[in-house]
Design a protein around this motif. Structure first.
Motif, PDB file in Angstrom:
ATOM      1  N   LYS A 200       0.837  -1.197   0.000  1.00 15.64           N
ATOM      2  CA  LYS A 200       0.000   0.000   0.000  1.00 15.64           C
ATOM      3  C   LYS A 200       0.873   1.248   0.000  1.00 15.64           C
ATOM      4  O   LYS A 200       1.853   1.318   0.748  1.00 15.64           O
ATOM      5  N   THR A 214       6.059   6.642   0.599  1.00 17.39           N
ATOM      6  CA  THR A 214       6.099   5.685   1.699  1.00 17.39           C
ATOM      7  C   THR A 214       5.299   4.463   1.273  1.00 17.39           C
ATOM      8  O   THR A 214       4.194   4.590   0.733  1.00 17.39           O
ATOM      9  N   ILE A 215       5.843   3.282   1.543  1.00 21.84           N
ATOM     10  CA  ILE A 215       5.224   2.033   1.109  1.00 21.84           C
ATOM     11  C   ILE A 215       5.035   1.133   2.315  1.00 21.84           C
ATOM     12  O   ILE A 215       5.980   0.866   3.063  1.00 21.84           O
ATOM     13  N   LEU A 216       3.817   0.652   2.503  1.00 20.55           N
ATOM     14  CA  LEU A 216       3.495  -0.261   3.599  1.00 20.55           C
ATOM     15  C   LEU A 216       3.352  -1.667   3.030  1.00 20.55           C
ATOM     16  O   LEU A 216       2.563  -1.897   2.114  1.00 20.55           O
ATOM     17  N   ASP A 220       1.272  -3.177   7.065  1.00 22.57           N
ATOM     18  CA  ASP A 220       2.158  -2.468   7.995  1.00 22.57           C
ATOM     19  C   ASP A 220       3.217  -3.347   8.665  1.00 22.57           C
ATOM     20  O   ASP A 220       3.821  -2.943   9.665  1.00 22.57           O
ATOM     21  N   THR A 223       7.838  -1.049   6.507  1.00 24.68           N
ATOM     22  CA  THR A 223       7.665   0.256   5.869  1.00 24.68           C
ATOM     23  C   THR A 223       8.893   0.560   5.022  1.00 24.68           C
ATOM     24  O   THR A 223      10.018   0.548   5.522  1.00 24.68           O
ATOM     25  N   TRP A 224       8.657   0.786   3.727  1.00 27.56           N
ATOM     26  CA  TRP A 224       9.740   1.133   2.802  1.00 27.56           C
ATOM     27  C   TRP A 224       9.604   2.596   2.397  1.00 27.56           C
ATOM     28  O   TRP A 224       8.545   3.224   2.542  1.00 27.56           O
ATOM     29  N   HIS A 225      10.691   3.110   1.851  1.00 26.82           N
ATOM     30  CA  HIS A 225      10.679   4.458   1.292  1.00 26.82           C
ATOM     31  C   HIS A 225      11.384   4.447  -0.062  1.00 26.82           C
ATOM     32  O   HIS A 225      12.423   3.795  -0.219  1.00 26.82           O
ATOM     33  N   ALA A 243      14.391   0.683   3.853  1.00 27.10           N
ATOM     34  CA  ALA A 243      13.339   0.414   4.833  1.00 27.10           C
ATOM     35  C   ALA A 243      13.461   1.346   6.022  1.00 27.10           C
ATOM     36  O   ALA A 243      14.525   1.907   6.298  1.00 27.10           O
ATOM     37  N   ASP A 244      12.361   1.495   6.758  1.00 30.52           N
ATOM     38  CA  ASP A 244      12.349   2.329   7.956  1.00 30.52           C
ATOM     39  C   ASP A 244      13.309   1.787   9.000  1.00 30.52           C
ATOM     40  O   ASP A 244      14.161   2.493   9.518  1.00 30.52           O
TER      41      ASP A 244
END
Length: 690
Positions: A200, A214-216, A220, A223-225, A243-244
């Motif tokens: 998502k 931001t990618i979930l 959840d 969390t990627w960016h 990743a976060d």
């Protein structure tokens, strides 16, 4: 400034009046055209949508629906309620709202470039049912060609210009990247009978080329960016994914294909796309990867970890070729490699592959190997320098003329201490542990303590020479590899369009049996070649000892290891009593020992299809002076008789379908034919009595 004023004062007044009149007319004409365009654009939009729907249905069997489409600005179009549903399948795409605007000036030259894009509540759902049907099959289905189009293409005098085609495709993609984008609530999911994964994106933005998102992952769980700099107008794109917390994991690959992949960060950049002459298009790409981990049974048995890797690739596409330029660089820790590849398409396919690793410190090279890739060599200490060069040229019209060069060159190279595995252990008695799919079978002492161990000078000369002839005729003179044999294998496998036979030498087979497990992975094959080079090049073990160990440890049947066990198992005799026919038979089963009994009939004689193999091996042995010539050229074929206790059961009467025994027989016949073909390529098409 005074000069400019003087110039304008010198122009007659009537010219100003003419210019003003012409300008006024142009403004009026432009206004009329704009009014007409505005009045006509709605019907044009509707017509374009209907054409798109018809094309999706005709070409891909996909029903495209758009509930509402309208111009929401001078150059902006809005679409509401978009869906794409393959016939008799689940909906693939749903988009609640999509707004796009284009740049005006590129339209004058017929190019459509996106300026802005907004998307809200979009969902792409990949669904597979019953492990067979899916709603994305059409993506991989070949489009049915129109007869008229095919005829038109066939009549065309000029073939496709690869560089021009690539340039069009690349710029079509680049033109569709907007300078500004607002994406809200976008989801991609995959579902089959046992898996469900989704990604998502709550929000993603492009602001004058600056990308942030931001990618979930999987509700959840991670969390990627993704951020980057997108400048398609200058043929430049760059992005990075991280990743976060922790690593970027790819759970779908692991659950669906058993491949575990993760990394800290990946960066990639399209640096330029340009013409370097009238025919060749150059694409410059770079990238880097940090703390990359991969685990898959086809690659290695353990986690393979690459702390840092980077690449600078120069791809050149010409009129009829695609090439990775030799100036490209791949760096793995301290190893800097220059790969090269070229596929020439016309007048027929020609393949060129190569890689060069310049001279470097040998210890740095070994230390740069990814952790977990070559377990046996971990911890090895060496000195000196080394470099490597590999080149392959294969003409699809002349595969038997394949050209191959592979060489490690060293300068003062020396092994100071072994790592995890002592490569010299076979110089003295040791315990051999053969492996099967389920693990180790049993311990076998390779030395005098084992009553079945036979020193080389006591092994039947007929058997020794039969195996040498069939497996590795130049074993005592080569340094671990036979280039001619490898080339013959490449040619055979290329013509068969499948992997039929490798170019393994006895040295390679010995290393695989003694130092490595039986897992058929890419890492194990490369590790095998490295160990062979280390042993052969550094004279760690003599050829005689290598062959002695080889004949005492290789498999000859189910749980049958070594020549002494093999002679008893098949013929109930001591190996020193083996005949020429029995020796050639035993040599024939080395590549597929578990099928040894299948080469016999239910009456204990050999299957008829082996006569050609016996004639071939026997003739080669006679030509080498190992055995006398046989005027009948049967070389003991008809005297080979399997002992009664292991006779295969008599085959049942065949029915209308192919029996498993028939399939096994066909497979065995093909194996023998492939072995014959390889030997003929090595020694010449016609092997005759000399």
């Amino acid at each position: 400034m005074d000069t400019i004023k003087t110039f304008f004062k010198s122009i007659p007044r009537r010219y100003y009046m003419i210019a003003a009149g012409v300008g006024g007319v142009l403004i009026v004409l432009f206004t009329i055209v704009a009014i007409i365009a505005i009045n006509k654009r709605e019907p044009l939009l509707k017509s374009a949508i209907e054409r798109a729907k018809a094309k999706a249905l005709d070409d891909y069997q996909v029903q495209l629906e758009i509930n509402k489409a309208y111009f929401s600005g001078l150059k902006e179009v809005s679409f509401e309620g978009i869906s794409a549903t393959p016939i008799d399948a689940d909906t693939l795409v749903n988009i609640e709202l999509l707004r796009v605007s284009v740049k005006l000036f590129p339209l004058l030259s017929g190019k459509v470039k996106l300026a802005n894009m907004d998307m809200e509540n979009a969902r792409v759902s990949f669904i597979k049912k019953d492990s067979v049907t899916s709603n994305y099959d059409f993506l991989f289905r070949e489009k049915e060609a129109d007869t008229a189009q095919v005829a038109e293409v066939e009549k065309a005098e000029e073939p496709i210009h690869m560089a021009k085609l690539a340039n069009r495709v690349i710029h079509q993609v680049l033109y569709k990247i907007p300078e500004n984008m607002d994406l809200t609530k976008f989801e991609i999911s995959y579902k089959d009978d046992s898996l469900f994964h989704n990604i998502k994106i709550p929000k993603a933005n492009i602001d004058n080329g600056d990308l942030e998102s931001t990618i979930l992952v999987n509700e959840d769980k991670a969390t990627w960016h993704i951020d980057g700099d997108l400048n398609p107008g200058r043929n430049r794109l760059s992005f990075r994914l991280y990743a976060d917390q922790g690593k970027v994991e790819l759970p779908l690959l692991e659950d669906k294909y058993g491949m575990r992949v993760n990394f800290d960060m990946i960066e990639a950049e399209l640096q330029d796309v340009k013409w370097i002459n009238n025919d060749d298009l150059q694409i410059s790409i770079s990238g880097q990867l940090s703390n990359f981990l991969i685990n898959h049974w086809r690659i290695a048995s353990n986690d393979v970890i690459v702390p840092k890797a980077s690449t600078q690739a120069e791809l050149i596409i010409g009129k009829d070729f695609i090439e990775l330029d030799e100036g490209s660089v791949v760096q793995l820790e301290e190893i800097k490699a220059h790969p090269y590849a070229k596929l020439t398409l016309l007048p027929h396919k020609i393949y060129d592959l190569g890689v060069e690793i310049p001279e470097m410190d040998a210890q740095k090279a070994f230390d740069s190997f990814p952790t977990g890739l070559f377990e046996s060599l971990e911890g090895i200490q060496v000195s000196g320098k080394m470099k490597y060069r590999f080149d392959l040229h294969l003409d699809s019209e002349m595969p038997d003329s394949v050209q191959l060069h592979s060489a490690i060159e060293e300068n003062g190279f020396k092994i100071n201490s072994y790592g995890k595995t002592d490569l010299s252990k076979i110089n003295s008695p040791f315990t051999y542990e053969p492996y099967e799919t389920d693990g180790p079978v049993r311990d076998i002492i390779v030395g005098p303590e084992n009553p079945d161990f036979t020193p080389l000078n006591q092994i039947s000369p007929l058997l020794r020479n039969a195996v040498l002839t069939a497996e590795d005729p130049t074993f005592f003179t080569h340094e671990g590899f036979v280039e001619k044999s490898i080339k013959a294998s490449i040619a055979t496998n290329f013509k068969e369009k499948a992997f039929r036979r490798g170019g393994s030498t006895i040295s390679m087979q010995l290393v695989k049996n003694v130092f490595l497990d039986r897992e058929k992975t890419l890492a194990r094959k490369v590790e095998e070649m490295l160990i062979v080079w280390l042993i052969e090049h550094n004279d760690i073990v003599s050829k005689e000892r290598m062959y002695e160990v080889y004949l005492n440890v290789i498999e000859w049947g189910n749980n049958v290891y070594g020549i002494s066990e093999a002679a008893r198992h098949y013929f109930l005799k001591d190996q020193s009593q083996l005949t020429i026919g029995e020796s050639i038979f035993l040599a024939s089963i080395v590549p597929s020992p578990k099928r040894g009994l299948s080469r016999f009939t239910s009456y204990g004689g050999l299957q008829p299809y082996l006569t050609g193999y016996f004639r071939l091996i026997g003739t080669l042995m006679a030509n080498s002076g190992y055995i006398p010539r046989d005027p009948n050229r049967s070389y003991g074929f008809y005297s080979v008789s399997l002992r009664n206790a292991v006779l295969p059961s008599r085959a049942p009467e065949p029915d209308s379908t192919m029996l498993d025994t028939d399939r096994s027989r066909i497979d065995l016949e093909r194996e023998v034919e492939e072995a014959e073909r390889l030997l003929e390529q090595l020694f010449g098409k016609e092997i005759e009595e000399q």
